[in-house]
Design a protein around this motif. Structure first.
Motif, PDB file in Angstrom:
ATOM      1  N   GLY A  70       0.831  -1.198   0.000  1.00 24.07           N
ATOM      2  CA  GLY A  70       0.000   0.000   0.000  1.00 24.07           C
ATOM      3  C   GLY A  70       0.865   1.246   0.000  1.00 24.07           C
ATOM      4  O   GLY A  70       1.952   1.248   0.595  1.00 24.07           O
ATOM      5  N   ASP A  71       0.389   2.293  -0.635  1.00 16.07           N
ATOM      6  CA  ASP A  71       1.214   3.497  -0.770  1.00 16.07           C
ATOM      7  C   ASP A  71       1.438   4.227   0.552  1.00 16.07           C
ATOM      8  O   ASP A  71       2.362   5.024   0.681  1.00 16.07           O
ATOM      9  N   GLU A  72       0.596   3.955   1.557  1.00 14.99           N
ATOM     10  CA  GLU A  72       0.730   4.648   2.833  1.00 14.99           C
ATOM     11  C   GLU A  72       2.094   4.397   3.480  1.00 14.99           C
ATOM     12  O   GLU A  72       2.733   5.326   3.981  1.00 14.99           O
ATOM     13  N   ASN A  73       2.534   3.145   3.473  1.00 13.86           N
ATOM     14  CA  ASN A  73       3.829   2.829   4.077  1.00 13.86           C
ATOM     15  C   ASN A  73       4.987   3.472   3.321  1.00 13.86           C
ATOM     16  O   ASN A  73       5.925   4.002   3.920  1.00 13.86           O
ATOM     17  N   LEU A  74       4.927   3.418   1.996  1.00 13.33           N
ATOM     18  CA  LEU A  74       6.007   3.998   1.198  1.00 13.33           C
ATOM     19  C   LEU A  74       6.086   5.504   1.416  1.00 13.33           C
ATOM     20  O   LEU A  74       7.178   6.062   1.584  1.00 13.33           O
ATOM     21  N   ALA A  75       4.929   6.164   1.433  1.00 12.02           N
ATOM     22  CA  ALA A  75       4.909   7.610   1.662  1.00 12.02           C
ATOM     23  C   ALA A  75       5.445   7.948   3.052  1.00 12.02           C
ATOM     24  O   ALA A  75       6.169   8.934   3.225  1.00 12.02           O
ATOM     25  N   LEU A  76       5.093   7.126   4.034  1.00 14.94           N
ATOM     26  CA  LEU A  76       5.584   7.360   5.395  1.00 14.94           C
ATOM     27  C   LEU A  76       7.098   7.240   5.490  1.00 14.94           C
ATOM     28  O   LEU A  76       7.745   7.976   6.230  1.00 14.94           O
ATOM     29  N   ILE A  77       7.666   6.299   4.731  1.00 19.15           N
ATOM     30  CA  ILE A  77       9.125   6.142   4.734  1.00 19.15           C
ATOM     31  C   ILE A  77       9.789   7.436   4.268  1.00 19.15           C
ATOM     32  O   ILE A  77      10.713   7.947   4.900  1.00 19.15           O
TER      33      ILE A  77
END
Length: 206
Positions: free
Chosen positions: A143-150
């Protein structure tokens, strides 16, 4: 005074607890965990959007609004770059590994911001990610949420590096802006933090 035996015992206990928490993370991948409930349905939507990239990048971007995917097209392009559709299981596992960067960089941020606090406490705070249903599910079903959080946490990391006294290097400011921009392309909601950094850096110039 703590004896040498108690010191070793405490260290072993901490190491064992950390191992159990991190092991549960990988077990979640093996058992296809979706404890948040929404990660798997979103992932299936991403797969449908991904299939349209075969028509070409220009066609994909032009018609993206018709794919009924509310997530950023930049993230779908990222999934294509890591060859998700052709090697589903391998790429899911690779993404699970990529998500390990989030607790790592979060820990690095905590060490800068709270340098006076015991590192073991900061480590356990970072391990919280591994028991978060939201983080885990979005790591197992990309999911893009984890990548954006990184990228957002990386932005915070370089902001903290810049904010340290006698450490006002332009490279930290540049990296802060760069990673915030990437996070915003993946999840546009993060662009709101650009206002904070704009005001902060403007204030520093007064």
């Amino acid at each position: 005074m703590q004896s040498k035996f108690d010191y070793i015992k405490n260290n072993l206990s901490q190491a064992l607890l950390s191992l159990i928490i991190i092991s549960s993370y990988f077990l979640g991948f093996l058992f296809n965990e979706n404890s948040s409930g929404g990660a798997l349905p979103d992932f299936n939507v991403h797969l449908v959007s991904l299939s349209h990239l075969e028509d070409g990048l220009n066609s994909f971007l032009t018609n993206y609004k018709n794919y009924r995917n509310t997530h950023s097209p930049v993230y779908i392009i990222f999934l294509d770059l890591i060859n998700l559709e052709k090697n589903l299981l391998i790429t899911r596992f690779n993404y699970t590994l990529i998500c390990l960067l989030l607790p790592f960089f979060f820990y690095k941020c905590l060490k800068i911001k709270f340098s006076h606090i015991n590192k073991n406490i900061l480590l356990y705070l970072s391990l919280f990610f591994f028991i978060s249903p939201y983080f885990r599910s979005l790591a197992f079903w990309p999911g893009d949420e984890n990548l954006a959080l990184i990228f957002f946490v990386l932005s915070i990391f370089y902001y903290l590096k810049f904010d340290k006294k006698n450490n006002k290097e332009i490279k930290y400011l540049s990296l802060n802006i760069l990673f915030l921009a990437i996070a915003s392309y993946v999840r546009p909601i993060y662009c709101i933090f650009s206002l904070f950094f704009f005001l902060y850096y403007g204030y520093k110039q007064l």
